[in-house]
Write an enzyme that holds these catalytic residues in place. Structure first.
Site, PDB file in Angstrom:
ATOM      1  CB  CYS A  16      -0.918  -0.070   1.221  1.00 16.31           C
ATOM      2  SG  CYS A  16      -1.970   1.345   1.482  1.00 16.31           S
ATOM      3  CG  HIS A  17      -0.124   4.686  -2.421  1.00 15.99           C
ATOM      4  ND1 HIS A  17       0.753   5.152  -3.359  1.00 15.99           N
ATOM      5  CD2 HIS A  17      -1.146   4.141  -3.099  1.00 15.99           C
ATOM      6  CE1 HIS A  17       0.276   4.922  -4.564  1.00 15.99           C
ATOM      7  NE2 HIS A  17      -0.887   4.303  -4.435  1.00 15.99           N
ATOM      8  CB  THR A  18       1.071   4.473   4.232  1.00 17.29           C
ATOM      9  OG1 THR A  18       1.660   5.272   5.208  1.00 17.29           O
ATOM     10  CG2 THR A  18       0.720   3.144   4.785  1.00 17.29           C
TER      11      THR A  18
ATOM     12  CG  HIS B  15      -0.287  -0.835   6.376  1.00 14.34           C
ATOM     13  ND1 HIS B  15       0.599  -0.469   5.400  1.00 14.34           N
ATOM     14  CD2 HIS B  15      -1.493  -0.401   5.959  1.00 14.34           C
ATOM     15  CE1 HIS B  15      -0.051   0.165   4.442  1.00 14.34           C
ATOM     16  NE2 HIS B  15      -1.329   0.211   4.743  1.00 14.34           N
ATOM     17  CD  GLU B  16      -3.877  -3.785   1.887  1.00 17.33           C
ATOM     18  OE1 GLU B  16      -4.477  -2.707   1.887  1.00 17.33           O
ATOM     19  OE2 GLU B  16      -3.400  -4.289   0.842  1.00 17.33           O
TER      20      GLU B  16
ATOM     21  CB  CYS C 106      -7.904  -1.229  23.826  1.00 11.71           C
ATOM     22  SG  CYS C 106      -8.617   0.315  24.474  1.00 11.71           S
TER      23      CYS C 106
ATOM     24  CB  CYS D  38      -8.539   3.789  25.433  1.00 14.33           C
ATOM     25  SG  CYS D  38      -9.083   3.965  23.726  1.00 14.33           S
TER      26      CYS D  38
ATOM     27  CB  CYS E 208     -12.337   2.091  22.704  1.00 14.03           C
ATOM     28  SG  CYS E 208     -11.024   1.552  21.583  1.00 14.03           S
TER      29      CYS E 208
ATOM     30  CB  CYS F 221      -7.917   2.280  19.825  1.00  8.67           C
ATOM     31  SG  CYS F 221      -7.230   1.435  21.259  1.00  8.67           S
TER      32      CYS F 221
ATOM     33  NE  ARG G  46      -1.814   9.275  18.948  1.00 17.30           N
ATOM     34  CZ  ARG G  46      -2.298  10.475  19.145  1.00 17.30           C
ATOM     35  NH1 ARG G  46      -3.374  10.636  19.872  1.00 17.30           N
ATOM     36  NH2 ARG G  46      -1.723  11.514  18.624  1.00 17.30           N
TER      37      ARG G  46
ATOM     38  CB  CYS H  84      -4.944  -1.124   4.466  1.00 18.91           C
ATOM     39  SG  CYS H  84      -4.837   0.682   4.266  1.00 18.91           S
TER      40      CYS H  84
ATOM     41  NE  ARG I  48      -3.633  -2.579  -1.429  1.00 18.11           N
ATOM     42  CZ  ARG I  48      -3.737  -1.246  -1.406  1.00 18.11           C
ATOM     43  NH1 ARG I  48      -3.477  -0.541  -2.483  1.00 18.11           N
ATOM     44  NH2 ARG I  48      -4.080  -0.620  -0.291  1.00 18.11           N
TER      45      ARG I  48
HETATM   46  P1  NAD Z   1      -3.826   4.733  -6.068  1.00 19.10           P
HETATM   47  O1  NAD Z   1      -2.514   5.237  -6.531  1.00 19.10           O
HETATM   48  O2  NAD Z   1      -4.183   3.322  -6.315  1.00 19.10           O
HETATM   49  O3  NAD Z   1      -4.991   5.625  -6.667  1.00 19.10           O
HETATM   50  C1  NAD Z   1      -4.897   6.997  -6.861  1.00 19.10           C
HETATM   51  C2  NAD Z   1      -5.674   7.349  -8.127  1.00 19.10           C
HETATM   52  O4  NAD Z   1      -5.738   8.761  -8.223  1.00 19.10           O
HETATM   53  C3  NAD Z   1      -5.029   6.836  -9.393  1.00 19.10           C
HETATM   54  O5  NAD Z   1      -5.976   6.117 -10.173  1.00 19.10           O
HETATM   55  C4  NAD Z   1      -4.566   8.118 -10.119  1.00 19.10           C
HETATM   56  O6  NAD Z   1      -4.651   8.019 -11.543  1.00 19.10           O
HETATM   57  C5  NAD Z   1      -5.559   9.126  -9.577  1.00 19.10           C
HETATM   58  N1  NAD Z   1      -5.072  10.513  -9.623  1.00 19.10           N
HETATM   59  C6  NAD Z   1      -3.820  10.971  -9.344  1.00 19.10           C
HETATM   60  N2  NAD Z   1      -3.771  12.308  -9.495  1.00 19.10           N
HETATM   61  C7  NAD Z   1      -5.011  12.701  -9.865  1.00 19.10           C
HETATM   62  C8  NAD Z   1      -5.591  13.967 -10.173  1.00 19.10           C
HETATM   63  N3  NAD Z   1      -4.879  15.100 -10.099  1.00 19.10           N
HETATM   64  N4  NAD Z   1      -6.899  14.018 -10.512  1.00 19.10           N
HETATM   65  C9  NAD Z   1      -7.627  12.880 -10.575  1.00 19.10           C
HETATM   66  N5  NAD Z   1      -7.125  11.634 -10.324  1.00 19.10           N
HETATM   67  C10 NAD Z   1      -5.835  11.561  -9.963  1.00 19.10           C
HETATM   68  O7  NAD Z   1      -3.882   5.018  -4.482  1.00 19.10           O
HETATM   69  P2  NAD Z   1      -4.828   4.321  -3.404  1.00 19.10           P
HETATM   70  O8  NAD Z   1      -4.223   3.044  -2.956  1.00 19.10           O
HETATM   71  O9  NAD Z   1      -6.215   4.310  -3.937  1.00 19.10           O
HETATM   72  O10 NAD Z   1      -4.692   5.349  -2.190  1.00 19.10           O
HETATM   73  C11 NAD Z   1      -5.224   6.649  -2.306  1.00 19.10           C
HETATM   74  C12 NAD Z   1      -4.847   7.480  -1.100  1.00 19.10           C
HETATM   75  O11 NAD Z   1      -5.507   6.983   0.060  1.00 19.10           O
HETATM   76  C13 NAD Z   1      -3.370   7.490  -0.738  1.00 19.10           C
HETATM   77  O12 NAD Z   1      -2.992   8.801  -0.387  1.00 19.10           O
HETATM   78  C14 NAD Z   1      -3.300   6.575   0.458  1.00 19.10           C
HETATM   79  O13 NAD Z   1      -2.193   6.859   1.281  1.00 19.10           O
HETATM   80  C15 NAD Z   1      -4.598   6.934   1.135  1.00 19.10           C
HETATM   81  N6  NAD Z   1      -5.084   5.995   2.159  1.00 19.10           N
HETATM   82  C16 NAD Z   1      -5.665   6.547   3.265  1.00 19.10           C
HETATM   83  C17 NAD Z   1      -6.164   5.741   4.263  1.00 19.10           C
HETATM   84  C18 NAD Z   1      -6.838   6.333   5.450  1.00 19.10           C
HETATM   85  O14 NAD Z   1      -7.116   5.615   6.422  1.00 19.10           O
HETATM   86  N7  NAD Z   1      -7.149   7.623   5.462  1.00 19.10           N
HETATM   87  C19 NAD Z   1      -6.071   4.347   4.142  1.00 19.10           C
HETATM   88  C20 NAD Z   1      -5.508   3.814   2.981  1.00 19.10           C
HETATM   89  C21 NAD Z   1      -5.019   4.657   1.996  1.00 19.10           C
HETATM   90  C1  022 Z   2      -2.916   3.407   5.405  1.00 19.95           C
HETATM   91  N1  022 Z   2      -2.808   4.737   5.544  1.00 19.95           N
HETATM   92  C2  022 Z   2      -2.463   5.252   4.349  1.00 19.95           C
HETATM   93  C3  022 Z   2      -2.368   4.216   3.489  1.00 19.95           C
HETATM   94  N2  022 Z   2      -2.642   3.080   4.156  1.00 19.95           N
HETATM   95  C4  022 Z   2      -3.034   5.453   6.706  1.00 19.95           C
HETATM   96  C5  022 Z   2      -2.043   6.273   7.196  1.00 19.95           C
HETATM   97  C6  022 Z   2      -2.276   7.006   8.347  1.00 19.95           C
HETATM   98  C7  022 Z   2      -3.481   6.931   9.019  1.00 19.95           C
HETATM   99  C8  022 Z   2      -4.454   6.076   8.534  1.00 19.95           C
HETATM  100  C9  022 Z   2      -4.229   5.343   7.371  1.00 19.95           C
HETATM  101  C10 022 Z   2      -3.733   7.724  10.168  1.00 19.95           C
HETATM  102  C11 022 Z   2      -4.739   8.667  10.284  1.00 19.95           C
HETATM  103  C12 022 Z   2      -4.655   9.221  11.545  1.00 19.95           C
HETATM  104  C13 022 Z   2      -3.610   8.617  12.182  1.00 19.95           C
HETATM  105  N3  022 Z   2      -3.014   7.719  11.347  1.00 19.95           N
HETATM  106  C14 022 Z   2      -3.183   8.907  13.573  1.00 19.95           C
HETATM  107  C15 022 Z   2      -3.917   8.051  14.522  1.00 19.95           C
HETATM  108  C16 022 Z   2      -3.707   8.508  15.952  1.00 19.95           C
HETATM  109  O1  022 Z   2      -2.866   9.364  16.174  1.00 19.95           O
HETATM  110  O2  022 Z   2      -4.413   7.987  16.811  1.00 19.95           O
HETATM  111  C17 022 Z   2      -1.914   6.925  11.659  1.00 19.95           C
HETATM  112  C18 022 Z   2      -2.086   5.603  12.057  1.00 19.95           C
HETATM  113  C19 022 Z   2      -0.962   4.809  12.405  1.00 19.95           C
HETATM  114  C20 022 Z   2       0.309   5.358  12.351  1.00 19.95           C
HETATM  115  C21 022 Z   2       0.474   6.663  11.945  1.00 19.95           C
HETATM  116  C22 022 Z   2      -0.649   7.439  11.603  1.00 19.95           C
HETATM  117  C23 022 Z   2       1.485   4.512  12.746  1.00 19.95           C
HETATM  118  O3  022 Z   2       1.352   3.444  13.276  1.00 19.95           O
HETATM  119  N4  022 Z   2       2.701   4.938  12.502  1.00 19.95           N
HETATM  120  C24 022 Z   2      -3.440   4.970  12.127  1.00 19.95           C
HETATM  121 ZN    ZN Z   3      -2.711   1.136   3.556  1.00 21.91          ZN
END
Ligand code: NAD
Ligand code: 022
Ligand code: ZN
Length: 369
Positions: free
Chosen positions: A40-42, A62-63, A92, A95, A98, A106, A110, A169, A364
């Site tokens: 995954c991206h992170t 993480h996945e 948990c 906390c 939760c 949670c 952390r 994830c 993926r």
């Molecule tokens: P991905 O690379 O598979 O998908 C991104 C898509 O966005 C691609 O299809 C790309 O063509 C498109 N894109 C890029 N620039 C663009 C633009 N300017 N306009 C329109 N489309 C555009 O990525 P993903 O796996 O789907 O992840 C997406 C994001 O979600 C990442 O930043 C990832 O870190 C984040 N994420 C967040 C959480 C969370 O808990 N908040 C969890 C998982 C992933």
């Molecule tokens: C997963 N992510 C992106 C792609 N795949 C992702 C990254 C960060 C978070 C969630 C999903 C995130 C959002 C908010 C937080 N995190 C903070 C949570 C908190 O502070 O309680 C986050 C998480 C874990 C970690 C860092 C940031 C870590 O373990 N290092 C959930």
């Molecule tokens: Zn992820």
């Protein structure tokens, strides 16, 4: 014991495939044999050096999905042989966070999770005399890994590891953003920015809850066919829109989106996602993770006129409760995961999986041990 692991030794370098040392589980901890893990991206963000909190050397990932091999003292909810999915957001159930029922964030472990160590402040991984750090409390790029009991969801035993690891994830984040964070109602008009591994799961979540209009926005036209298969009703390529994208989307949705989702991690697009939300009630959910130090902006008028800007971590899901249910949805064919797993690689080719993601060729990639 020894374990095969892909070690992030240095920012910007490929993962180093090594046999390293792993200590057994201590109190409240569980030893898991990882059977499959998604990329995954992170993981890439940390490996690239872009994450200022990234630690080296560490075991990323993480996945995942796997089997309990051993449990430490005072572990009550899991036993040897249980099938599990690691949770980077633990649950948990004790906390303040939760118990609030208002959040899934949670806080029980952390502080130590962010420092790459177990709750007792030490790492289970080492290579010779050197400490190797954990990552997101999960470190699934290792054949064996140790996690806190509260960071494992117990799942049914007939679920295939190489598919349900994605629930750790991407799947949960996308579905959860729709159901837990936005709470989208049937009949809604929605816009999804970014049709990758997250956006496509947002789309299947929107279809499940009965959204009437699902507009997908992506600059990659190759994502259109897959998004349609998952329920997208309208595709917009910003490169082909004459003039500003926001008024175009407001017009297409007849006044604005009831819900919009940013699934890219681009702060400019986050603004567009907010501003295409409907005046008076539109909600915009940030899922994408932007680079460190970046900021979002809009005019306060956008919020004063009734739009809501929100974000989600792990789709607002409470992992131990929600993840087993999502595994059931997959087994009952209520959701599709198989089509999104475009590549399956042996552990030895994990770095190729990163290359596929960097080049935007995969949705993926899953690595199997
Ligand atoms: P991905 O690379 O598979 O998908 C991104 C898509 O966005 C691609 O299809 C790309 O063509 C498109 N894109 C890029 N620039 C663009 C633009 N300017 N306009 C329109 N489309 C555009 O990525 P993903 O796996 O789907 O992840 C997406 C994001 O979600 C990442 O930043 C990832 O870190 C984040 N994420 C967040 C959480 C969370 O808990 N908040 C969890 C998982 C992933
Ligand atoms: C997963 N992510 C992106 C792609 N795949 C992702 C990254 C960060 C978070 C969630 C999903 C995130 C959002 C908010 C937080 N995190 C903070 C949570 C908190 O502070 O309680 C986050 C998480 C874990 C970690 C860092 C940031 C870590 O373990 N290092 C959930
Ligand atoms: Zn992820």
């Amino acid at each position: 014991m020894k374990t095969r692991a892909a070690v992030a030794r240095e920012a910007g370098k490929p993962l180093s495939l090594e046999t390293i040392d792993l200590d057994g589980p201590r109190e409240g901890e569980v030893l898991v044999e990882i059977k499959a893990t998604g990329i995954c991206h992170t993981d890439e963000f940390t490996l690239s050096g872009g994450d200022p909190e990234g630690l080296f050397p560490s075991v990323l990932g993480h996945e995942g999905a796997g089997v309990v091999v051993d449990v430490g003292r005072n572990v009550t909810s899991l036993k040897k042989g249980d099938h599990v999915i690691p949770l980077y957001t633990p649950e948990c159930r004790q906390c303040e966070y939760c118990l609030s029922r208002k959040t899934n964030l949670c806080v029980a472990i952390r502080a130590t999770q962010g420092r790459g160590v177990m709750p007792d402040g030490t790492s289970r991984f080492s290579a010779g005399k050197d400490t190797v750090y954990h990552y997101m409390g999960t470190s699934t790029f290792s054949n064996f890994t140790v996690l806190p009991e509260i960071a494992l969801a117990k799942i049914r035993e007939d679920a295939p590891f190489d598919k349900v690891c994605y629930i750790g994830c991407g799947v949960t984040t996308g579905l959860g953003a729709v159901m837990n964070t936005a709470k989208v109602e049937a009949g809604s008009r929605c816009v999804v920015f970014g049709l990758g591994g997250i956006g496509l799961n947002v789309i299947q979540g929107l279809r499940m809850v009965g959204a009437e209009m699902i507009v997908g926005v992506d600059i990659n036209p190759r994502r259109k066919a897959m998004a349609e298969k998952f329920g997208m009703t309208h595709f917009v390529n910003p490169k082909e829109v004459q003039g500003d994208l926001v008024p175009y989307l407001v017009d297409l949705t007849k006044g604005g989106a009831d819900y919009s989702f940013e699934c890219i991690g681009n702060t400019q697009i986050m603004r567009q996602a907010l501003e295409c939300a409907h005046r008076g009630w539109g909600k915009s959910i940030i899922i994408g993770v932007a680079g460190s130090g970046q900021e979002i902006s809009t005019r306060p008028f956008q919020l004063v006129t009734g739009r809501t800007w929100m974000g989600t971590a792990f789709g607002g899901a409470r992992g131990r409760t929600d993840v087993p249910r999502i595994v059931d949805w997959y087994m009952d064919k209520k959701i599709d995961i198989d089509s999104l797993i475009t590549h399956v690689l042996p552990f030895e080719q994990i770095n190729e999986g990163f290359d596929l993601m960097r080049r935007g060729e995969s949705i993926r990639s899953v690595v199997v041990f």
